[in-house]
Structure formats: structure tokens, C-alpha cells
Design a protein around this motif. Structure first.
Motif, PDB file in Angstrom:
ATOM      1  N   GLU A  38       0.846  -1.193   0.000  1.00 29.21           N
ATOM      2  CA  GLU A  38       0.000   0.000   0.000  1.00 29.21           C
ATOM      3  C   GLU A  38       0.881   1.242   0.000  1.00 29.21           C
ATOM      4  OE1 GLU A  38      -3.417   0.513   0.102  1.00 29.21           O
ATOM      5  OE2 GLU A  38      -3.679  -1.620  -0.314  1.00 29.21           O
ATOM      6  N   ILE A  39       0.568   2.200  -0.846  1.00 27.27           N
ATOM      7  CA  ILE A  39       1.308   3.460  -0.912  1.00 27.27           C
ATOM      8  C   ILE A  39       0.449   4.529  -0.241  1.00 27.27           C
ATOM      9  CG2 ILE A  39       2.389   5.155  -2.410  1.00 27.27           C
ATOM     10  CD1 ILE A  39       2.530   2.852  -4.520  1.00 27.27           C
ATOM     11  N   SER A  99      11.796   4.017  -7.169  1.00 27.81           N
ATOM     12  CA  SER A  99      12.154   5.142  -6.309  1.00 27.81           C
ATOM     13  C   SER A  99      10.944   5.537  -5.472  1.00 27.81           C
ATOM     14  CB  SER A  99      12.597   6.349  -7.136  1.00 27.81           C
ATOM     15  OG  SER A  99      13.744   6.029  -7.879  1.00 27.81           O
ATOM     16  N   VAL A 100      11.207   5.793  -4.192  1.00 28.47           N
ATOM     17  CA  VAL A 100      10.158   6.191  -3.265  1.00 28.47           C
ATOM     18  C   VAL A 100      10.549   7.536  -2.678  1.00 28.47           C
ATOM     19  CG1 VAL A 100       8.914   5.581  -1.167  1.00 28.47           C
ATOM     20  CG2 VAL A 100       9.637   3.786  -2.724  1.00 28.47           C
ATOM     21  N   GLU A 155      -1.220   0.983  -5.165  1.00 23.02           N
ATOM     22  CA  GLU A 155      -0.686  -0.329  -4.782  1.00 23.02           C
ATOM     23  C   GLU A 155       0.451  -0.709  -5.707  1.00 23.02           C
ATOM     24  OE1 GLU A 155      -3.808  -3.204  -4.828  1.00 23.02           O
ATOM     25  OE2 GLU A 155      -4.419  -2.753  -2.775  1.00 23.02           O
ATOM     26  N   PHE A 156       1.457  -1.358  -5.141  1.00 25.18           N
ATOM     27  CA  PHE A 156       2.592  -1.858  -5.929  1.00 25.18           C
ATOM     28  C   PHE A 156       2.688  -3.353  -5.693  1.00 25.18           C
ATOM     29  CE2 PHE A 156       7.071  -2.740  -6.785  1.00 25.18           C
ATOM     30  CZ  PHE A 156       7.233  -2.099  -8.008  1.00 25.18           C
ATOM     31  N   ILE A 180      10.674  -2.816  -0.611  1.00 23.81           N
ATOM     32  CA  ILE A 180       9.866  -1.673  -1.025  1.00 23.81           C
ATOM     33  C   ILE A 180       8.968  -1.203   0.120  1.00 23.81           C
ATOM     34  CG2 ILE A 180       8.028  -0.947  -2.612  1.00 23.81           C
ATOM     35  CD1 ILE A 180       9.483  -2.845  -4.670  1.00 23.81           C
ATOM     36  N   ALA A 181       8.410  -2.142   0.881  1.00 20.89           N
ATOM     37  CA  ALA A 181       7.597  -1.769   2.047  1.00 20.89           C
ATOM     38  C   ALA A 181       8.450  -1.049   3.090  1.00 20.89           C
ATOM     39  CB  ALA A 181       6.949  -3.006   2.647  1.00 20.89           C
TER      40      ALA A 181
END
Length: 177
Positions: free
Chosen positions: A10-11, A25-26, A49-50, A72-73
Motif C-alpha cells: 500500500e502506498i 524510487s520512493v 498499490e505496488f 519496497i515496504a
């Protein structure tokens, strides 16, 4: 099948995730992090969502699947809230203080130990027996805290040394007459 890899990430609002090929990239309020996905795994961005899926169903694809999703999380968690490790010094005369960007510690040696904070990591010493390591990269925060702890690990007879906050040190019985 990876139970962790199946879950989409979840973003939250305030975080932007961009993907260019295998580079993810975040960017958030605390900073920006990036991670390159291995060739055996692909990522897909759907709204907020990713999802991560293995390209090849062999061992390397399946083994990297859950790890990439967790990386990533962790990046999203880092740019929103950050990470923090607390260390405590136990022992007579053991103390730490900040001198600019350098942590100076007295750990029972004949000399002081000076530790420069790596880039992207902030070290604080609010009390003489407490050290706080914080940053947005979970791996870097943990590695820095482990390096500081390594200077004088807690010993099992008196319990003296640098330990994580709340860490249990198993004590041994000393010599008997």
C-alpha cells in the motif's frame, strides 16, 4: 509460493513511488530512497498499490520475490516515519557524547572511541548512557547500531558493555572458591 510476495504494498498519501524499468524510487516527507529490482522479478504500479511478481518460476525468482516486496515496504515506511535504534551503555564510567557529527565514547579502554556518523544517519546522545541512531534506511540504521555495539559487546559476567535498549544479556555465574 511466497505469502509475503503475494501481498500488494500500500502506498500512503504523501508518498510518491515511481518505476523506471527495474529501478523503483520512493519519495516522502523524510527523503528519497531507491531500489533496483533483480532481473528475476518484475514490479507493477496500480494506483496506490505496488505488486511484485516473479518473472521466472525457478528458485532465484521465487527467493527474490518476498525480499523485493519487503524492501519496497521498508522504503515506504522509512520515508514516512523513519527508523530508530536505541542503545544503552552499562558499566562504571561508560559514557557517550556528541562532538559535532562524531560520537565520542568512553568504554573502559585507555582511549576514547570516536565514531563518525555515516551519511543519511543521525546519532544523538541525550543522556551519557544512551545513544539513539535514526534515519530513513532500515539497513543503514541497523548496521550503524551494530557497529557501535561492536566496540564493546555486553559481557556475560557483569553485563558491562553497549547493548540495545531492552536487550536481555544472559548472565553466567563467576568463579567459586
Amino acid at each position: 509460493m511466497s505469502r509475503i510476495g503475494k501481498k500488494p504494498v500500500e502506498i500512503p498519501s504523501g508518498v510518491t513511488l515511481t518505476q523506471k524499468g527495474q529501478l523503483v524510487s520512493v519519495k516522502g516527507t523524510k527523503g528519497e530512497l531507491s531500489f533496483k529490482l533483480p532481473d528475476s522479478v518484475s514490479g507493477k504500479l496500480d494506483g496506490n498499490e505496488f505488486t511484485v511478481t516473479p518473472i521466472v518460476a525457478d528458485n532465484t525468482g521465487r527467493s527474490m520475490w518476498g525480499m523485493c516486496r519487503t524492501m519496497i515496504a521498508n522504503m515506504i515506511q522509512g520515508v514516512t516515519n523513519g527508523y530508530k535504534k536505541e542503545l544503552e551503555l552499562q558499566g562504571v564510567g561508560y559514557r557517550a557524547q556528541m562532538k559535532g557529527n562524531t560520537l565520542s565514547m568512553q568504554l573502559g579502554f585507555s582511549h576514547d572511541i570516536n565514531f563518525d556518523a555515516p551519511e543519511g544517519i543521525t546519532i544523538e546522545a541525550p543522556k551519557p548512557t544512551q545513544v539513539i541512531v535514526s534515519g530513513i534506511d532500515k539497513q543503514a540504521v541497523g548496521q550503524t547500531a551494530a557497529k557501535i555495539r561492536e566496540f564493546r559487546k555486553p559481557e556475560p559476567y557483569k553485563g558491562k558493555g553497549v547493548r540495545y535498549l531492552g536487550e536481555y544479556v544472559r548472565r553466567k555465574e563467576g568463579k567459586k572458591k
